[in-house]
Scaffold this active site. Sequence first.
Site, PDB file in Angstrom:
ATOM      1  N   GLY A  12       0.917  -1.279   0.164  1.00  0.00           N
ATOM      2  CA  GLY A  12       0.057  -0.023   0.187  1.00  0.00           C
ATOM      3  C   GLY A  12       0.687   1.184   0.026  1.00  0.00           C
ATOM      4  O   GLY A  12       0.303   2.337   0.556  1.00  0.00           O
ATOM      5  N   ASN A  14       1.577   2.937  -2.825  1.00  0.00           N
ATOM      6  CA  ASN A  14       0.621   4.005  -3.371  1.00  0.00           C
ATOM      7  C   ASN A  14      -0.605   4.619  -2.705  1.00  0.00           C
ATOM      8  O   ASN A  14      -0.512   5.753  -2.961  1.00  0.00           O
ATOM      9  CB  ASN A  14       0.541   3.217  -4.769  1.00  0.00           C
ATOM     10  CG  ASN A  14       1.801   3.188  -5.841  1.00  0.00           C
ATOM     11  OD1 ASN A  14       2.065   4.394  -6.267  1.00  0.00           O
ATOM     12  ND2 ASN A  14       2.299   2.035  -6.140  1.00  0.00           N
ATOM     13  N   LEU A  91      -3.733  -6.282  -7.883  1.00  0.00           N
ATOM     14  CA  LEU A  91      -3.290  -7.495  -8.715  1.00  0.00           C
ATOM     15  C   LEU A  91      -4.073  -8.418  -9.107  1.00  0.00           C
ATOM     16  O   LEU A  91      -3.819  -9.832  -9.367  1.00  0.00           O
ATOM     17  CB  LEU A  91      -2.143  -7.954  -7.933  1.00  0.00           C
ATOM     18  CG  LEU A  91      -0.938  -7.024  -7.668  1.00  0.00           C
ATOM     19  CD1 LEU A  91       0.356  -7.884  -6.950  1.00  0.00           C
ATOM     20  CD2 LEU A  91      -0.600  -6.038  -8.595  1.00  0.00           C
ATOM     21  N   HIS A 110       1.086   1.198 -13.257  1.00  0.00           N
ATOM     22  CA  HIS A 110       1.722   0.061 -13.760  1.00  0.00           C
ATOM     23  C   HIS A 110       3.380   0.439 -13.530  1.00  0.00           C
ATOM     24  O   HIS A 110       3.788   1.478 -13.945  1.00  0.00           O
ATOM     25  CB  HIS A 110       1.700  -0.557 -15.086  1.00  0.00           C
ATOM     26  CG  HIS A 110       2.214  -1.511 -15.380  1.00  0.00           C
ATOM     27  ND1 HIS A 110       1.760  -2.836 -14.991  1.00  0.00           N
ATOM     28  CD2 HIS A 110       3.307  -1.656 -16.076  1.00  0.00           C
ATOM     29  CE1 HIS A 110       2.749  -3.586 -15.503  1.00  0.00           C
ATOM     30  NE2 HIS A 110       3.604  -3.106 -16.129  1.00  0.00           N
ATOM     31  N   GLU A 181       6.338   6.598  -9.514  1.00  0.00           N
ATOM     32  CA  GLU A 181       4.813   5.897  -8.875  1.00  0.00           C
ATOM     33  C   GLU A 181       4.225   6.900  -8.154  1.00  0.00           C
ATOM     34  O   GLU A 181       3.112   7.233  -8.313  1.00  0.00           O
ATOM     35  CB  GLU A 181       4.551   4.405  -8.518  1.00  0.00           C
ATOM     36  CG  GLU A 181       5.198   3.537  -9.522  1.00  0.00           C
ATOM     37  CD  GLU A 181       5.074   1.926  -8.874  1.00  0.00           C
ATOM     38  OE1 GLU A 181       3.827   1.872  -8.288  1.00  0.00           O
ATOM     39  OE2 GLU A 181       6.030   1.324  -9.241  1.00  0.00           O
TER      40      GLU A 181
HETATM   41  C1  GAR Z   1       3.569  -1.189  -7.380  1.00  0.00           C
HETATM   42  O1  GAR Z   1       4.687  -0.979  -7.881  1.00  0.00           O
HETATM   43  C2  GAR Z   1       2.319  -0.987  -8.449  1.00  0.00           C
HETATM   44  O2  GAR Z   1       2.828  -0.321  -9.553  1.00  0.00           O
HETATM   45  C3  GAR Z   1       2.339  -2.561  -8.914  1.00  0.00           C
HETATM   46  O3  GAR Z   1       2.343  -3.071  -7.632  1.00  0.00           O
HETATM   47  C4  GAR Z   1       3.015  -2.364  -6.744  1.00  0.00           C
HETATM   48  C5  GAR Z   1       2.197  -2.210  -5.346  1.00  0.00           C
HETATM   49  O4  GAR Z   1       3.033  -1.718  -4.500  1.00  0.00           O
HETATM   50  N1  GAR Z   1       1.080  -2.825  -9.822  1.00  0.00           N
HETATM   51  C6  GAR Z   1       1.300  -3.575 -10.956  1.00  0.00           C
HETATM   52  O5  GAR Z   1       2.086  -4.326 -11.182  1.00  0.00           O
HETATM   53  C7  GAR Z   1      -0.166  -3.539 -11.551  1.00  0.00           C
HETATM   54  N2  GAR Z   1       0.073  -4.420 -12.704  1.00  0.00           N
HETATM   55  P1  GAR Z   1       2.242  -0.833  -3.216  1.00  0.00           P
HETATM   56  O6  GAR Z   1       1.263  -1.816  -2.731  1.00  0.00           O
HETATM   57  O7  GAR Z   1       3.312  -0.598  -2.504  1.00  0.00           O
HETATM   58  O8  GAR Z   1       1.351   0.511  -3.615  1.00  0.00           O
END
Ligand code: GAR
Length: 207
Positions: A12, A14, A91, A110, A181
Amino acid sequence: MLKIVVCVSGGGTNLQAIMDALDAGKITDTEILAVISNNAGAGALERARAHGIPDFCISPKSYPDREAFNRAFTDRVKELAPDIVVLAGFLVRIPPQMVQAFSNRIVNIHPSLIPSFCGVGYYGLKVHEKVLERGVKITGATVHFVNEGMDEGPIIAQKPVMIEQDDTPEILQRRVMEQAEWILLPQAIDDIAHGRLEIREGHVYRR
Ligand code: GAR
């Protein structure tokens, strides 16, 4: 006021970047209605709770088949009635009925420069593993609207990130988050909240 639902699967960071940007006034006129996860153990749910945001878990494991999960997930989001849905490290494949119900109103982050290193099998740390395996020198992140395809919707913004010689997937993942991101996703939400984006013939333009 832009009402958003944020969907998460993991740590989490992001989601945290969105909440921090709201607190800092970098995103304005926006409210997070709820955070939804497919995974009860997601650290992101803790972050939502710590921020006083309602959180829900809807796990595919609680339903007899994918179709039942897709219906339950879509129904829950519809009940919340957000203006947009933000996929912040979510995901799970978005059900087709949800893409239809929220056409051009689902935003995904992404961790690569789409159309490189995206599509089926490219998610989370795996993306960075494949980037390093291929030996490319530049990667980055992409924020885009979601359509029926996998990582194929209209691109809102991208940011490049340099790869360094001694990178591991974990080190690279962290740099892509910090340099791309956590900047791109809050910025896109603020742009949407203030009506700065327009989609024409599958491309995103700034007004
Ligand atoms: C992030 O790097 C996001 O971009 C990726 O999962 C991670 C989640 O991190 N998303 C994908 O790969 C979607 N295809 P977080 O839970 O720390 O935000």
